[in-house]
Write a protein that holds these residues in place. Sequence first.
Motif, short mmCIF file in Angstrom:
data_model
loop_
_atom_site.label_atom_id
_atom_site.label_comp_id
_atom_site.label_asym_id
_atom_site.label_seq_id
_atom_site.Cartn_x
_atom_site.Cartn_y
_atom_site.Cartn_z
N PHE A 85 26.76 44.89 43.58
CA PHE A 85 25.90 43.73 43.35
C PHE A 85 25.15 43.33 44.62
O PHE A 85 23.97 42.99 44.59
CB PHE A 85 26.74 42.56 42.84
N LEU A 86 25.83 43.37 45.76
CA LEU A 86 25.23 42.96 47.01
C LEU A 86 24.38 44.05 47.65
O LEU A 86 23.71 43.80 48.65
CB LEU A 86 26.33 42.50 47.98
N ASP A 87 24.39 45.25 47.09
CA ASP A 87 23.46 46.30 47.52
C ASP A 87 22.14 46.04 46.81
O ASP A 87 21.76 46.74 45.87
CB ASP A 87 24.02 47.68 47.15
N THR A 88 21.41 45.01 47.27
CA THR A 88 20.23 44.54 46.56
C THR A 88 19.12 45.56 46.49
O THR A 88 18.27 45.51 45.60
CB THR A 88 19.70 43.25 47.21
N GLY A 89 19.08 46.50 47.43
CA GLY A 89 18.05 47.53 47.40
C GLY A 89 18.41 48.71 46.52
O GLY A 89 17.64 49.66 46.38
N LYS A 90 19.61 48.65 45.90
CA LYS A 90 20.12 49.75 45.06
C LYS A 90 20.02 51.09 45.79
O LYS A 90 19.56 52.09 45.24
CB LYS A 90 19.35 49.80 43.74
N ILE A 163 25.37 36.94 52.36
CA ILE A 163 25.83 35.99 51.35
C ILE A 163 24.72 35.73 50.35
O ILE A 163 23.54 35.65 50.72
CB ILE A 163 26.31 34.67 51.99
N THR A 164 25.07 35.64 49.07
CA THR A 164 24.11 35.45 47.99
C THR A 164 24.55 34.29 47.10
O THR A 164 25.71 34.22 46.71
CB THR A 164 24.00 36.74 47.14
N VAL A 166 24.86 32.68 43.64
CA VAL A 166 24.85 33.11 42.24
C VAL A 166 24.37 31.97 41.34
O VAL A 166 23.54 32.17 40.46
CB VAL A 166 26.25 33.59 41.81
N ASP A 167 24.90 30.77 41.56
CA ASP A 167 24.43 29.57 40.87
C ASP A 167 24.77 28.37 41.74
O ASP A 167 25.15 28.53 42.90
CB ASP A 167 25.02 29.44 39.46
N ASP A 168 24.63 27.16 41.22
CA ASP A 168 24.83 25.96 42.04
C ASP A 168 26.27 25.81 42.54
O ASP A 168 26.52 25.03 43.47
CB ASP A 168 24.45 24.71 41.24
N HIS A 169 27.21 26.54 41.94
CA HIS A 169 28.62 26.36 42.30
C HIS A 169 29.28 27.64 42.81
O HIS A 169 30.46 27.60 43.18
CB HIS A 169 29.40 25.85 41.09
N HIS A 170 28.54 28.76 42.85
CA HIS A 170 29.15 30.03 43.24
C HIS A 170 28.28 30.80 44.23
O HIS A 170 27.06 30.88 44.07
CB HIS A 170 29.39 30.92 42.01
N TYR A 171 28.95 31.38 45.23
CA TYR A 171 28.32 32.30 46.17
C TYR A 171 29.20 33.54 46.26
O TYR A 171 30.42 33.47 46.11
CB TYR A 171 28.21 31.68 47.57
N VAL A 172 28.57 34.68 46.52
CA VAL A 172 29.33 35.90 46.78
C VAL A 172 28.82 36.50 48.09
O VAL A 172 27.66 36.33 48.46
CB VAL A 172 29.20 36.93 45.64
N GLY A 173 29.70 37.20 48.80
CA GLY A 173 29.29 37.72 50.10
C GLY A 173 30.02 38.98 50.49
O GLY A 173 31.01 39.39 49.85
#
Length: 367
Positions: A85-90, A163-164, A166-173
């Motif tokens: 998911f965090l490999d945004t450039g695929k 860090i990304t 996801v919504d107002d209450h969640h981040y992933v990194g």
Amino acid sequence: MKDIYELLNGMDFDESEFEPMEVSEVENEKVKRALKKSIKQKNRSSWKKGAAAAAIFACLSAGMVGMTFPAYASSIPVVGDLFKFLDTGKTGMYDHYKEFSTGLNLTEESSGIKVTIQDAVYDGKTVSMTYVIESDKKLAENLLIGGSPEIKGSQASAGSSQITKVDDHHYVGLFKSTNLNQMDADQVNMEWKINSLSLPDSHTKIKGDWNFAFSLNAAEQKEEVFNLSAKKGGVQVSITKISQTPMSFSILYIQKADEKIRDQWDDMMVELDVKDNLGNSYSGEGNGGSGKDAYSISSSSTFEKLDPKATELIVTPHVQLRKHTPENHGEAVITEDGEKREIPVKQKPGKVKEEIVLDAMVIPLRD
């Protein structure tokens, strides 16, 4: 249930849904290279999973980058393969990290906020770790973590942080780091003490205590030592070692420059373009390095999973030379009164940057 990467991959995006953000000149060049490398076809076989792999992260100085998905992020569950998911450039760099990682799922809660270390993988030198931040209250577009993970016993490390929202209450990194002052270790001990989460947009700091400590083992690996060099235009790159794991491979190299280069340019950065004898191109990321100055550094780069049918790697070093300008460099000192005073950049005459492409080096691969 599909993971977040699969859900995003199947969505029809509207360009207006993305929020742009500024990136540095160096990051812009890296994105361009990653995009070129991602336009390829691959036919890969799978490794069989060997010993359990695990990882930790220690980063003394890292950049924070991220992006948000405001229009549709609320429907995405925070589960699945965060490496992909965090490999945004695929690019494919992290395609097999989840498969060979250890599911830690360690959670600490403080001040109404949960921090969970989800998966980790350690290749014997570089460590990578995904995490999730969950808040009862709406936070902000940007989030800064107060407190860096540390490898116990390490005096220096180089790495990156992503860090990304996801919504107002969640981040992933994702944290990634390389231990610079120790030989390859079969096991590492980690501590991560977070004392605050900062919201720079609102100049707000949330204090708390989120503390983690655990030990992790290295993934299965095999290494080969080499003495290969390429030199041109006053710069030299030497490959000293390659290390393979089931999910990636790393190349260790040394960069040097003569006095003419040192006098004309302020810094020097090396990127490796890697292909194999089957025509595959490999996406990779630099792990940082150490040395006496910007021109003499011992570094490493990690690349995506190696095709097991390949018998040779063809490595072409791209050397980026740069002069300091007010746009790309800044220095400051703290006065006796505690005030911050910027030091003007003394720009050298002539063009600001230059690239030197060295001759390719061929690395034979052991069965």
